[in-house]
Design a protein around this motif. Structure first.
Motif, short mmCIF file in Angstrom:
data_model
loop_
_atom_site.label_atom_id
_atom_site.label_comp_id
_atom_site.label_asym_id
_atom_site.label_seq_id
_atom_site.Cartn_x
_atom_site.Cartn_y
_atom_site.Cartn_z
N VAL A 255 5.99 -2.66 5.73
CA VAL A 255 5.01 -1.47 5.16
C VAL A 255 3.82 -2.15 4.05
CG1 VAL A 255 5.15 0.36 3.25
CG2 VAL A 255 6.66 -0.03 4.82
N THR A 256 4.40 -3.42 3.37
CA THR A 256 3.00 -4.02 3.14
C THR A 256 1.88 -4.59 4.26
OG1 THR A 256 5.18 -4.97 1.31
CG2 THR A 256 2.31 -6.22 1.98
N VAL B 95 0.93 -3.24 6.69
CA VAL B 95 0.55 -1.89 6.89
C VAL B 95 -0.32 -1.29 6.35
CG1 VAL B 95 0.58 0.96 8.03
CG2 VAL B 95 1.57 -1.01 9.01
N VAL B 96 -0.15 -1.31 5.32
CA VAL B 96 -1.01 -0.49 3.96
C VAL B 96 -1.72 -1.14 3.56
CG1 VAL B 96 -0.41 0.06 1.67
CG2 VAL B 96 1.14 1.31 2.76
N THR B 97 -1.65 -3.16 3.63
CA THR B 97 -2.55 -3.18 3.28
C THR B 97 -4.16 -3.72 4.32
OG1 THR B 97 -1.38 -5.09 2.24
CG2 THR B 97 -3.60 -6.34 2.95
N ILE B 98 -3.61 -3.97 5.68
CA ILE B 98 -4.59 -3.53 6.75
C ILE B 98 -5.40 -2.85 6.35
CG2 ILE B 98 -3.08 -5.84 8.07
CD1 ILE B 98 -2.47 -3.32 10.06
N SER B 99 -4.55 -1.72 6.33
CA SER B 99 -5.25 -0.07 6.61
C SER B 99 -6.41 -0.24 5.79
CB SER B 99 -4.54 1.07 6.06
OG SER B 99 -4.71 0.83 4.82
N GLY B 100 -6.41 -0.91 4.42
CA GLY B 100 -8.02 -0.53 3.60
C GLY B 100 -8.28 0.43 2.58
N LEU B 101 -7.07 0.67 2.34
CA LEU B 101 -6.42 2.07 1.55
C LEU B 101 -7.07 1.70 0.31
CD1 LEU B 101 -5.60 4.72 0.94
CD2 LEU B 101 -3.06 2.87 -0.21
N ASP B 102 -8.29 2.24 -0.10
CA ASP B 102 -8.75 1.99 -1.32
C ASP B 102 -9.05 3.46 -2.60
OD1 ASP B 102 -9.39 -1.08 -1.22
OD2 ASP B 102 -11.53 -0.50 -0.79
N LEU B 103 -7.51 3.48 -3.53
CA LEU B 103 -7.74 4.51 -4.61
C LEU B 103 -7.78 3.92 -5.49
CD1 LEU B 103 -4.16 5.33 -3.57
CD2 LEU B 103 -6.42 6.42 -2.66
N PHE B 104 -8.86 4.55 -6.42
CA PHE B 104 -8.92 4.58 -7.73
C PHE B 104 -9.52 3.18 -7.79
CE2 PHE B 104 -4.99 7.10 -7.93
CZ PHE B 104 -5.41 7.65 -7.70
N ASN B 105 -10.51 2.66 -6.95
CA ASN B 105 -11.02 1.48 -6.36
C ASN B 105 -10.43 0.34 -6.99
OD1 ASN B 105 -13.81 2.47 -5.60
ND2 ASN B 105 -15.00 2.62 -8.24
N ILE B 106 -9.41 0.26 -6.36
CA ILE B 106 -7.78 -0.64 -6.09
C ILE B 106 -8.49 -0.94 -4.83
CG2 ILE B 106 -6.11 -1.84 -7.03
CD1 ILE B 106 -5.78 0.58 -9.62
N PHE C 139 -3.23 -4.55 -3.90
CA PHE C 139 -2.19 -4.26 -4.46
C PHE C 139 -1.81 -3.23 -4.47
CE2 PHE C 139 -1.96 -1.56 -7.81
CZ PHE C 139 -0.65 -1.62 -8.17
N TRP C 140 -2.20 -1.52 -3.38
CA TRP C 140 -0.78 -0.32 -2.83
C TRP C 140 0.10 -1.60 -1.62
CZ3 TRP C 140 -1.59 3.00 -6.31
CH2 TRP C 140 -2.61 3.13 -6.64
N GLY C 141 -0.78 -2.08 -0.97
CA GLY C 141 0.77 -2.45 -0.53
C GLY C 141 1.75 -3.37 -1.04
#
Length: 99
Positions: free
Chosen positions: A57-58, A60-71, A75-77
């Protein structure tokens, strides 16, 4: 040995022009191929023992490029990977706490 160095030095400008003329996708693919062994070793290490779902999960989320609230996605991964690991891998956490 010195003559070999001289040959490489003489051919360096030509090789540099050749590489600059190649498409960007080719250069990126060549860099990706060069990193395959390191990526393979990272996967083997991450998924060899416990907490494998959290590691997945870490990743997949990290390579997805998810940027929430300019973070940034790193971090989200870590956050989502830890949360998923806590929810789905309770046995691994229990055995790690008992050590």
């Amino acid at each position: 040995m010195d003559s070999l160095s001289l040959v490489f030095a003489l051919l360096a400008p030509t090789l540099t022009r050749f590489m600059l003329a190649t498409p960007e996708a080719f250069v990126l693919a060549l860099g990706g191929i060069a990193m395959l062994k390191a990526l393979q070793q990272a996967f083997v290490t991450a998924f060899a023992t416990k907490f494998t779902f959290g590691a997945l999960v870490t990743f997949v989320v990290t390579i997805s490029g998810l940027d929430l609230f300019n973070i940034h996605a790193a971090f989200w991964g870590i956050l989502f990977g830890y949360a998923a690991s806590r929810l789905m891998e309770r046995g691994d956490h229990a055995s790690a706490a008992g050590q």
